[in-house]
Design a protein around this motif. Sequence first.
Motif, PDB file in Angstrom:
ATOM      1  N   LEU A  60       0.799  -1.214   0.000  1.00 22.58           N
ATOM      2  CA  LEU A  60       0.000   0.000   0.000  1.00 22.58           C
ATOM      3  C   LEU A  60       0.836   1.271   0.000  1.00 22.58           C
ATOM      4  O   LEU A  60       0.337   2.347  -0.261  1.00 22.58           O
ATOM      5  N   GLY A  61       2.099   1.179   0.309  1.00 24.24           N
ATOM      6  CA  GLY A  61       2.938   2.353   0.318  1.00 24.24           C
ATOM      7  C   GLY A  61       2.771   3.183   1.575  1.00 24.24           C
ATOM      8  O   GLY A  61       1.912   2.912   2.412  1.00 24.24           O
ATOM      9  N   GLY A  62       3.597   4.189   1.713  1.00 20.50           N
ATOM     10  CA  GLY A  62       3.506   5.069   2.861  1.00 20.50           C
ATOM     11  C   GLY A  62       4.223   4.509   4.087  1.00 20.50           C
ATOM     12  O   GLY A  62       4.932   3.493   4.040  1.00 20.50           O
ATOM     13  N   LEU A  63       4.005   5.174   5.213  1.00 18.84           N
ATOM     14  CA  LEU A  63       4.695   4.829   6.457  1.00 18.84           C
ATOM     15  C   LEU A  63       4.068   3.669   7.216  1.00 18.84           C
ATOM     16  O   LEU A  63       4.758   2.964   7.951  1.00 18.84           O
ATOM     17  N   VAL A  64       2.765   3.471   7.064  1.00 22.73           N
ATOM     18  CA  VAL A  64       2.079   2.530   7.940  1.00 22.73           C
ATOM     19  C   VAL A  64       2.507   1.084   7.729  1.00 22.73           C
ATOM     20  O   VAL A  64       2.777   0.372   8.714  1.00 22.73           O
ATOM     21  N   PRO A  65       2.592   0.555   6.499  1.00 20.99           N
ATOM     22  CA  PRO A  65       2.990  -0.853   6.347  1.00 20.99           C
ATOM     23  C   PRO A  65       4.313  -1.209   7.016  1.00 20.99           C
ATOM     24  O   PRO A  65       4.393  -2.231   7.712  1.00 20.99           O
ATOM     25  N   PRO A  66       5.390  -0.413   6.875  1.00 23.15           N
ATOM     26  CA  PRO A  66       6.617  -0.799   7.579  1.00 23.15           C
ATOM     27  C   PRO A  66       6.509  -0.695   9.093  1.00 23.15           C
ATOM     28  O   PRO A  66       7.191  -1.432   9.815  1.00 23.15           O
ATOM     29  N   ILE A  67       5.650   0.189   9.596  1.00 19.55           N
ATOM     30  CA  ILE A  67       5.423   0.243  11.038  1.00 19.55           C
ATOM     31  C   ILE A  67       4.761  -1.054  11.498  1.00 19.55           C
ATOM     32  O   ILE A  67       5.156  -1.651  12.503  1.00 19.55           O
ATOM     33  N   LEU A  68       3.769  -1.518  10.747  1.00 15.95           N
ATOM     34  CA  LEU A  68       3.100  -2.765  11.098  1.00 15.95           C
ATOM     35  C   LEU A  68       4.069  -3.940  11.011  1.00 15.95           C
ATOM     36  O   LEU A  68       4.087  -4.819  11.882  1.00 15.95           O
ATOM     37  N   ALA A  69       4.887  -3.951   9.969  1.00 16.05           N
ATOM     38  CA  ALA A  69       5.808  -5.076   9.748  1.00 16.05           C
ATOM     39  C   ALA A  69       6.896  -5.152  10.802  1.00 16.05           C
ATOM     40  O   ALA A  69       7.518  -6.206  10.975  1.00 16.05           O
ATOM     41  N   ASN A  70       7.143  -4.064  11.524  1.00 15.04           N
ATOM     42  CA  ASN A  70       8.186  -4.059  12.549  1.00 15.04           C
ATOM     43  C   ASN A  70       7.617  -3.976  13.963  1.00 15.04           C
ATOM     44  O   ASN A  70       8.364  -3.749  14.917  1.00 15.04           O
ATOM     45  N   SER A  71       6.315  -4.185  14.105  1.00 12.59           N
ATOM     46  CA  SER A  71       5.697  -4.281  15.424  1.00 12.59           C
ATOM     47  C   SER A  71       6.070  -5.635  16.039  1.00 12.59           C
ATOM     48  O   SER A  71       6.224  -6.620  15.319  1.00 12.59           O
ATOM     49  N   PRO A  72       6.209  -5.725  17.354  1.00 11.91           N
ATOM     50  CA  PRO A  72       6.665  -6.992  17.951  1.00 11.91           C
ATOM     51  C   PRO A  72       5.659  -8.127  17.838  1.00 11.91           C
ATOM     52  O   PRO A  72       6.042  -9.284  17.678  1.00 11.91           O
ATOM     53  N   ASP A  73       4.355  -7.819  17.931  1.00 16.37           N
ATOM     54  CA  ASP A  73       3.337  -8.867  17.856  1.00 16.37           C
ATOM     55  C   ASP A  73       2.059  -8.279  17.270  1.00 16.37           C
ATOM     56  O   ASP A  73       1.984  -7.081  16.960  1.00 16.37           O
ATOM     57  N   VAL A  74       1.041  -9.132  17.109  1.00 15.91           N
ATOM     58  CA  VAL A  74      -0.191  -8.686  16.464  1.00 15.91           C
ATOM     59  C   VAL A  74      -0.921  -7.647  17.316  1.00 15.91           C
ATOM     60  O   VAL A  74      -1.521  -6.708  16.789  1.00 15.91           O
TER      61      VAL A  74
END
Length: 314
Positions: A60-74
Amino acid sequence: MPSSAPPVELQLRAFADAHGVVPGSAGAADWLTPLWAALRAAGIARPGLAFAAWAETAMLGGLVPPILANSPDVAALLAGLQRFHPLLGRNELVVERAGAAATLTLRSPDGGAADPDTVDACFGVVCHVLARLTGGAARPDRVRLRRPEPADPAAHRAAFGPVAFGQPRDACDLGAGALAARIRQADPVVLAMLEPYAEQRLAAARAPWSATVESVMRRLSDSAPPRLPDVARALAVSPRTLQLRLRAEGLSYASLADAFRRDRALALLAATTLPVTAIAARLGFATPAAFTRAVRRWTGATPTAYRAGVTRGR
């Protein structure tokens, strides 16, 4: 579509282009519903689910996907999604926690129920992202949908897992196991770098609606205030949504339009020699008398007296 558009909208338009469908104007109050209809007419039976599967490869682009991908858990991923979702698109994502479980819901920009295909797209993307980031360890316990059960619900069950139709609201339920699932290859250093920048972007996006509306009004007209539907169209929201946003600030479009007229009127009286009748007509007053009453309300003086007072003060 300008690059400042939310990433989800950019991807939806790319998806439509890839299937030979020309999206409607982004300035329309509701361009998603006709877009889904056009995609169905082009032969895509469930365009929301189809977009979710397609977006998995396009991202989807933008900042949010990499933030989600680097969160420790769901659980942390969902918290980040709720916190930063305004950077993705205009629909409102709400995460409700109840003990060790969580429920994700989606609302349209005006606070009502989202379009069914928009719900499919949102929940579908969430399911794909969770499965990919956790190696399949996180799946919804159940997805609840407001619509009646279709003749063939297999596509929804394949995308979501257990699905219940005819429910009071659209919701994606995640249990304790899903929330505890770890995100593979999450990097806390990357997350710590991205979150402050996302907060800055979010703060900028949350500028008061009244200031944004005033800016658009100035851009659209240098005389009479533009109509509410025209301003709403320029902001790509419905007139009702615009009114609700202003009401949340204790304002109304009528009050902003009155202030717009006041500023234009006083500037024209002070800086020009235009006749009062010409100024009244330029600003959209029905009669010169209505203009005189408005100036008296704003300043306590008639237009002629106000102009004379400003001239003497120079």
